[in-house]
Design an enzyme around this catalytic site. Structure first.
Site, PDB file in Angstrom:
ATOM      1  N   GLY A 175      -0.436  22.519  18.732  1.00  0.00           N
ATOM      2  CA  GLY A 175      -1.742  22.772  18.147  1.00  0.00           C
ATOM      3  C   GLY A 175      -2.265  24.153  18.505  1.00  0.00           C
ATOM      4  O   GLY A 175      -2.839  24.857  17.657  1.00  0.00           O
ATOM      5  N   ASP A 176      -2.057  24.563  19.743  1.00  0.00           N
ATOM      6  CA  ASP A 176      -2.465  25.902  20.179  1.00  0.00           C
ATOM      7  C   ASP A 176      -1.684  26.979  19.424  1.00  0.00           C
ATOM      8  O   ASP A 176      -2.238  28.022  19.051  1.00  0.00           O
ATOM      9  CB  ASP A 176      -2.231  26.067  21.676  1.00  0.00           C
ATOM     10  CG  ASP A 176      -2.922  24.988  22.499  1.00  0.00           C
ATOM     11  OD1 ASP A 176      -4.016  24.545  22.092  1.00  0.00           O
ATOM     12  OD2 ASP A 176      -2.368  24.599  23.535  1.00  0.00           O
TER      13      ASP A 176
END
Length: 311
Positions: A251-252
């Site tokens: 996600g990052d």
């Protein structure tokens, strides 16, 4: 320039085991410590894409010194504010079946003087900032509405603000003219106070959040891809299946792809392709917040996007 805020960085220690059994002595096959926290994962991927972000936040103690050394070796711009308390350590335990168990320390407490020093550094770097990313949890000592404060500063300075957090700190920030948020299904349910059982539910919930001034809402649907909604269009993203080794940090990595694409003024579809390709690449490696550009070039070709107007 891209500026990345990580209020609560960490040393991320990844342990690879054959099996993970509670209550038994176990030996790791592989251990990998890296500078982490959601924002630093974002910054590391942005660096791999070809930009050098400036990193802000709070850092302290022996752990903080280790992180500073490591990020300077990577080539990130270090504008962290030093504090007296010790920076946290977070554990990620992955077994042979790919099951991930995370143990996250809460983190230190910051003082009023620490916050004032951070704000002085923030004011300096915003002069040349076009995109600001804030990721992760707030530290103890920061007001719960502090991301709202950051958002209003970005609005005043005409800076595109990407926020990746959850819970109360996200809910309190929603009215600060955010350029992009990326909630997952559970986070969107919490924000919208309704169950999300389908893409249609996710789209309907996101539409209602647009009324609060958010420019783009990107909903992560896991293996089912991603949906992005803004006031004009809806974009449904389908991604190819891959063999996931370590999902932590994907996600990052997607946020990093968005930030880079927005800085370079890519079309929204190209931002989506890059963001998803970065998330997929990260999932192929044991190191968190790590991509290979060859993967990106390959995955982008296989990502499909359907665009249609908002009703």
């Amino acid at each position: 320039m891209i500026t990345v805020i990580t209020f609560n960085p960490s040393i991320d220690r990844l342990y690879n085991l054959d099996t993970f059994q509670v209550g038994f002595v176990q030996r790791a096959n592989f251990v990998n410590p890296t500078p982490g926290g959601k924002g630093l994962n974002v910054a590391k991927v942005i660096k791999k894409l070809g930009e050098t972000p400036t990193c802000l936040g709070f850092i302290g103690g022996f752990n903080g010194a280790y992180i500073e050394h490591e990020i300077e070796c990577i080539g990130l711009k270090n504008k962290f504010t030093k504090i007296d308390d010790e920076t946290r350590i977070c554990l990620n335990i992955i077994d042979a079946n790919g099951v991930s168990t995370e143990i996250l320390e809460k983190g230190p407490t910051v003082s009023k003087n620490d916050i004032e020093e951070f704000e002085r550094k923030l004011k300096e770097v915003l002069v040349n900032t076009k995109v600001l990313v804030a990721s992760g949890s707030l530290l103890q000592g920061l007001p719960k509405e502090y991301y709202f404060t950051i958002g209003k500063i970005c609005e005043r300075e005409n800076i595109k603000f990407i926020l990746d957090t959850s819970g109360v700190s996200l809910e309190l920030a929603l009215d600060s003219n955010i350029y992009l948020i990326k909630p997952n299904k559970d986070e969107l349910e919490a924000l919208s106070k309704r169950n999300i059982n389908s893409k249609e539910d996710a789209i309907d919930a996101a539409k209602k959040l647009l009324n609060r001034g958010i420019k783009n809402i990107c909903v992560s649907m896991g293996k089912d891809g991603m949906i992005l909604i803004n006031e004009d269009n809806i974009y449904e993203v389908e991604v190819p299946k891959i063999e996931v080794l370590n999902p932590v940090g994907s996600g990052d990595s997607s946020i990093a792809g968005f930030a880079y694409g927005i800085l370079k003024e890519y079309h929204i579809k190209d931002c989506l392709r890059l963001a998803n390709a970065c998330g997929m690449s990260n999932a192929l490696y044991m190191e968190t917040g790590y991509i290979e550009t060859d993967d990106i070039e390959t995955f982008i070709k296989d990502i499909s996007i359907v665009e249609y107007a908002v009703n």
